[in-house]
Design a protein around this motif. Structure first.
Motif, mmCIF file in Angstrom:
data_model
loop_
_atom_site.group_PDB
_atom_site.id
_atom_site.type_symbol
_atom_site.label_atom_id
_atom_site.label_comp_id
_atom_site.label_asym_id
_atom_site.label_seq_id
_atom_site.Cartn_x
_atom_site.Cartn_y
_atom_site.Cartn_z
ATOM 1 N N TRP A 144 1.252 -3.463 -2.381
ATOM 2 C CA TRP A 144 -0.116 -3.875 -2.076
ATOM 3 C C TRP A 144 -0.424 -5.230 -2.708
ATOM 4 O O TRP A 144 -1.057 -6.096 -2.085
ATOM 5 N N ARG A 151 -11.994 -1.543 -5.088
ATOM 6 C CA ARG A 151 -10.735 -1.502 -5.837
ATOM 7 C C ARG A 151 -10.052 -2.864 -5.931
ATOM 8 O O ARG A 151 -9.126 -3.036 -6.713
ATOM 9 N N TYR A 152 -10.497 -3.835 -5.123
ATOM 10 C CA TYR A 152 -9.885 -5.150 -5.160
ATOM 11 C C TYR A 152 -10.273 -5.900 -6.427
ATOM 12 O O TYR A 152 -11.400 -5.789 -6.914
ATOM 13 N N TYR A 170 -11.416 0.867 -0.052
ATOM 14 C CA TYR A 170 -10.637 -0.068 -0.871
ATOM 15 C C TYR A 170 -11.496 -1.190 -1.446
ATOM 16 O O TYR A 170 -11.081 -1.849 -2.401
#
Length: 230
Positions: A157, A128-129, A125
């Motif tokens: 999310w 992807r932030y 992840y």
């Protein structure tokens, strides 16, 4: 290779209190830990613990430990079956009661986690932030957090990450105590374990460019509560 940023705690007593609480809780719960370990061994076999690499403060990787809740099961091609198909009844009980999280007290004792902070997610992840969402890694991850007591897996999310970042900016001893008290209530009610109508939590695949903010009424309410605590 660039040097990792220095470890930063939101307030001076956070790390000493984490270590003390982890020692006390491990001493108090060791008979329960032993019973759960034996039950997992009978239900699922070895290994008893589930170990997985997770990003901690500043994205530094560590190995998080939990009790196993799923059996090893694959399809004809050797691909692991979905989580819902591998989760045993005993595993469901452990997850619903959050008892599978107890070995994370060892991570707290090691200084890899805190009692309270954003939950540690998967390493994939990290890219992807959004820059704002990545701020959740400015503090140690926690066994429980602001997002967990404000909806947990019933949240999107984006909402979770907005709450995580709010915690980073407002962390205090009073807020941590509030979160721990709220966590106890949510564990007993078994609230928000999974999104409504779903058997597992969907992966985070990326977010909208503009990060979502926490409503002003929620921020002001939490701040007012925090100011009222000693």
């Amino acid at each position: 290779m660039p040097e990792a940023p220095p470890v930063r705690d939101p307030y001076p007593l956070k790390r000493p209190l984490d270590a003390l609480a982890a020692v006390v809780l491990l001493l108090l719960t060791w008979p329960l830990l032993l019973l759960i370990a034996l039950a997992v061994r009978v239900d699922l076999g070895r290994p008893v613990l589930f170990r997985q690499v997770r990003p901690g403060q500043h994205g530094q990787l560590f190995t998080m430990m939990k009790f196993r809740t799923m059996r090893d099961a694959t399809d004809a091609s050797g691909t692991p079956l979905p989580d819902a198909a591998r989760l045993t009844r005993f595993g469901q009980l452990l997850r619903a009661s959050s008892l599978d999280e107890l070995p994370e007290l060892i991570n707290v004792l090691r200084g890899e986690m805190s009692l309270v902070g954003p939950r540690p997610l998967l390493p994939e992840y990290l890219p992807r932030y959004s820059p704002q969402q990545a701020r959740r890694h400015e503090v140690r991850p926690g066994l429980t957090g602001w997002a967990q007591v404000n909806g947990r897996n019933a949240l999107t999310w984006e909402r979770k990450f907005a709450l995580d970042v709010w915690y980073v900016d407002h962390a205090s001893l009073a807020l941590d105590l509030r979160i721990l008290l709220l966590t106890v209530g949510r564990v007993f009610r078994r609230a928000d374990i999974l999104p409504e109508g779903q058997s597992e939590v969907a992966a985070f695949l990326g977010s909208v460019p503009a990060p979502l903010s926490v409503p002003a009424r929620e921020v002001s309410g939490a701040a007012a509560h925090t100011r009222s605590l000693p």
